[in-house]
Design a protein around this motif. Sequence first.
Motif, PDB file in Angstrom:
ATOM      1  N   THR A  60      31.929 133.683  39.252  1.00 51.27           N
ATOM      2  CA  THR A  60      32.102 132.621  40.248  1.00 51.27           C
ATOM      3  C   THR A  60      31.374 132.980  41.542  1.00 51.27           C
ATOM      4  N   THR A  61      31.452 134.244  41.944  1.00 51.11           N
ATOM      5  CA  THR A  61      30.754 134.683  43.156  1.00 51.11           C
ATOM      6  C   THR A  61      29.241 134.504  42.995  1.00 51.11           C
ATOM      7  N   LEU A  62      28.713 134.923  41.861  1.00 50.68           N
ATOM      8  CA  LEU A  62      27.265 134.775  41.641  1.00 50.68           C
ATOM      9  C   LEU A  62      26.870 133.297  41.593  1.00 50.68           C
ATOM     10  N   ARG A  63      27.702 132.496  40.942  1.00 49.82           N
ATOM     11  CA  ARG A  63      27.410 131.049  40.880  1.00 49.82           C
ATOM     12  C   ARG A  63      27.420 130.424  42.277  1.00 49.82           C
ATOM     13  N   ALA A  64      28.326 130.901  43.116  1.00 42.11           N
ATOM     14  CA  ALA A  64      28.384 130.357  44.479  1.00 42.11           C
ATOM     15  C   ALA A  64      27.094 130.690  45.214  1.00 42.11           C
ATOM     16  N   ILE A  65      26.590 131.900  45.013  1.00 45.13           N
ATOM     17  CA  ILE A  65      25.365 132.321  45.710  1.00 45.13           C
ATOM     18  C   ILE A  65      24.171 131.518  45.224  1.00 45.13           C
ATOM     19  N   SER A  66      24.059 131.346  43.908  1.00 47.68           N
ATOM     20  CA  SER A  66      22.854 130.679  43.397  1.00 47.68           C
ATOM     21  C   SER A  66      23.072 129.185  43.185  1.00 47.68           C
ATOM     22  N   ASN A  67      24.147 128.691  43.728  1.00 42.44           N
ATOM     23  CA  ASN A  67      24.400 127.254  43.706  1.00 42.44           C
ATOM     24  C   ASN A  67      24.506 126.661  42.307  1.00 42.44           C
ATOM     25  N   GLY A  79      33.860 129.469  54.248  1.00 40.42           N
ATOM     26  CA  GLY A  79      32.916 130.565  54.362  1.00 40.42           C
ATOM     27  C   GLY A  79      31.483 130.100  54.263  1.00 40.42           C
ATOM     28  N   TYR A  80      30.565 131.060  54.310  1.00 42.93           N
ATOM     29  CA  TYR A  80      29.141 130.711  54.213  1.00 42.93           C
ATOM     30  C   TYR A  80      28.359 131.838  53.559  1.00 42.93           C
ATOM     31  N   ILE A  81      27.139 131.484  53.151  1.00 40.10           N
ATOM     32  CA  ILE A  81      26.274 132.450  52.469  1.00 40.10           C
ATOM     33  C   ILE A  81      24.895 132.403  53.116  1.00 40.10           C
ATOM     34  N   GLN A  82      24.380 133.576  53.483  1.00 39.48           N
ATOM     35  CA  GLN A  82      23.057 133.633  54.092  1.00 39.48           C
ATOM     36  C   GLN A  82      22.152 134.562  53.307  1.00 39.48           C
ATOM     37  N   TYR A  83      20.891 134.150  53.205  1.00 41.97           N
ATOM     38  CA  TYR A  83      19.865 134.996  52.629  1.00 41.97           C
ATOM     39  C   TYR A  83      18.752 135.103  53.673  1.00 41.97           C
ATOM     40  N   ARG A  84      18.383 136.300  54.031  1.00 41.69           N
ATOM     41  CA  ARG A  84      17.427 136.515  55.112  1.00 41.69           C
ATOM     42  C   ARG A  84      17.807 135.705  56.356  1.00 41.69           C
ATOM     43  N   ASP A  85      19.068 135.783  56.724  1.00 40.91           N
ATOM     44  CA  ASP A  85      19.595 135.133  57.929  1.00 40.91           C
ATOM     45  C   ASP A  85      19.550 133.610  57.909  1.00 40.91           C
ATOM     46  N   GLN A  86      19.326 133.029  56.737  1.00 35.90           N
ATOM     47  CA  GLN A  86      19.363 131.568  56.664  1.00 35.90           C
ATOM     48  C   GLN A  86      20.420 131.108  55.670  1.00 35.90           C
ATOM     49  N   LEU A  91      20.798 124.840  49.074  1.00 31.83           N
ATOM     50  CA  LEU A  91      19.561 124.925  48.290  1.00 31.83           C
ATOM     51  C   LEU A  91      19.853 124.812  46.798  1.00 31.83           C
ATOM     52  N   SER A  92      18.949 124.156  46.069  1.00 33.65           N
ATOM     53  CA  SER A  92      19.103 124.088  44.618  1.00 33.65           C
ATOM     54  C   SER A  92      18.680 125.446  44.039  1.00 33.65           C
ATOM     55  N   LEU A  96      15.979 128.193  45.520  1.00 30.58           N
ATOM     56  CA  LEU A  96      16.309 129.601  45.710  1.00 30.58           C
ATOM     57  C   LEU A  96      15.295 130.504  45.025  1.00 30.58           C
ATOM     58  N   VAL A  97      14.863 130.106  43.842  1.00 28.82           N
ATOM     59  CA  VAL A  97      13.864 130.888  43.116  1.00 28.82           C
ATOM     60  C   VAL A  97      12.596 130.986  43.963  1.00 28.82           C
ATOM     61  N   LYS A  98      12.227 129.879  44.592  1.00 35.08           N
ATOM     62  CA  LYS A  98      11.032 129.892  45.459  1.00 35.08           C
ATOM     63  C   LYS A  98      11.199 130.864  46.617  1.00 35.08           C
ATOM     64  N   ARG A  99      12.427 131.027  47.085  1.00 34.86           N
ATOM     65  CA  ARG A  99      12.648 131.992  48.169  1.00 34.86           C
ATOM     66  C   ARG A  99      12.805 133.420  47.670  1.00 34.86           C
ATOM     67  N   GLY A 100      12.846 133.551  46.331  1.00 36.02           N
ATOM     68  CA  GLY A 100      12.869 134.906  45.779  1.00 36.02           C
ATOM     69  C   GLY A 100      14.200 135.356  45.212  1.00 36.02           C
ATOM     70  N   VAL A 101      15.151 134.429  45.066  1.00 33.00           N
ATOM     71  CA  VAL A 101      16.459 134.800  44.508  1.00 33.00           C
ATOM     72  C   VAL A 101      16.607 134.194  43.112  1.00 33.00           C
ATOM     73  N   VAL A 102      16.795 135.058  42.121  1.00 27.90           N
ATOM     74  CA  VAL A 102      16.894 134.576  40.747  1.00 27.90           C
ATOM     75  C   VAL A 102      18.161 135.113  40.098  1.00 27.90           C
ATOM     76  N   GLN A 103      18.845 134.261  39.380  1.00 26.08           N
ATOM     77  CA  GLN A 103      20.042 134.714  38.675  1.00 26.08           C
ATOM     78  C   GLN A 103      19.767 134.884  37.181  1.00 26.08           C
ATOM     79  N   VAL A 104      20.283 135.967  36.633  1.00 27.81           N
ATOM     80  CA  VAL A 104      20.289 136.141  35.171  1.00 27.81           C
ATOM     81  C   VAL A 104      21.726 135.912  34.734  1.00 27.81           C
TER      82      VAL A 104
END
Length: 281
Positions: A60-67, A79-86, A91-92, A96-104
């Motif tokens: 659930t935590t990972l799903r919350a991060i990667s939407n 609460g909130y989630i930031q990646y590189r201070d944003q 984000l879909s 997120l993948v375009k910003r460099g975050v990928v979930q397996v």
Amino acid sequence: MTAATTAHDAAAHAPRVLLDVNGIEVIYNHVILVLKGVSLQVPEGRIVALLGANGAGKTTTLRAISNLLKGERGDVTKGYIQYRDQRIEKLSPAELVKRGVVQVMEGRHCFAHLTIEENLLTGAYTRSMSRAETAAALDRVYQYFPRLKQRRASQAGYTSGGEQQMTAIGRALMANPNMILLDEPSMGLAPQIVEEIFEIVRDLNQRERVSFLLAEQNTNIALRYADYGYILENGRVMMDGEASDLARNEDVKEFYLGISSGERKSFRDHKFYRRRKRWLA
Ligand SMILES: Nc1ncnc2c1ncn2[C@@H]1O[C@H](COP(=O)(O)OP(=O)(O)O)[C@@H](O)[C@H]1O
Ligand SMILES: [Mg+2]
């Protein structure tokens, strides 16, 4: 040197926080409260383990991060989630993948009827790469996973669980990520294969500087490869610390590493409250 300058130097050398999860609450189906204020951070270039028993709230935590909650009828309600201070909650997964975050995702999720190579290529599309870039990315995946190169023309559905897990990680790598959210890579795999996969995770971390947030029930192996760990229980972080400290901690040994006699207990058990005083002392 004074204590103040030492602290200042330590702060100057500390890696910046890449991912910052701050007090998130997640509710499924409008009523099922699963995460009750989870906070965690992944510093740049680190491997952070998210530990806990089945049902603790790791996925659930990972799903919350990667939407990926929407598809499960889940919502982040606090609460909130930031990646590189944003902020990234809106984000879909593709953005997120375009910003460099990928979930397996947990359970590997390969396309069974496609070959290993075709599966890997599906990881490239979100980053609209040229043919040359795609070929280079594929080459890089095969460098890390020589097994996949050998099996490149095999239908994924006929390969082993370990090869499928490698394919799932390889596909994530095709998008050239800065951060991989890796959900239970060890699940259902033989110890030797698990070791092989974690060695590759370490390699990716050290050579490509990919940061990892790694959800694992297998506390033992996760703490051997991670820099830092958070232990989730029943939707709350019960403890966090340097991986080496957690591995030495008596409670972690007893509850999660099975280095004690008797049944595995929960941090929530009676005893926990007495022990917790000791951690805080
Ligand atoms: N789609 C969903 N709808 C309702 N409850 C869910 C859903 N997914 C997970 N849960 C519940 O949320 C809790 C945490 O699950 P999960 O995040 O999958 O834990 P973990 O990954 O640590 O095993 C469990 O009690 C689980 O039953
Ligand atoms: Mg899970």
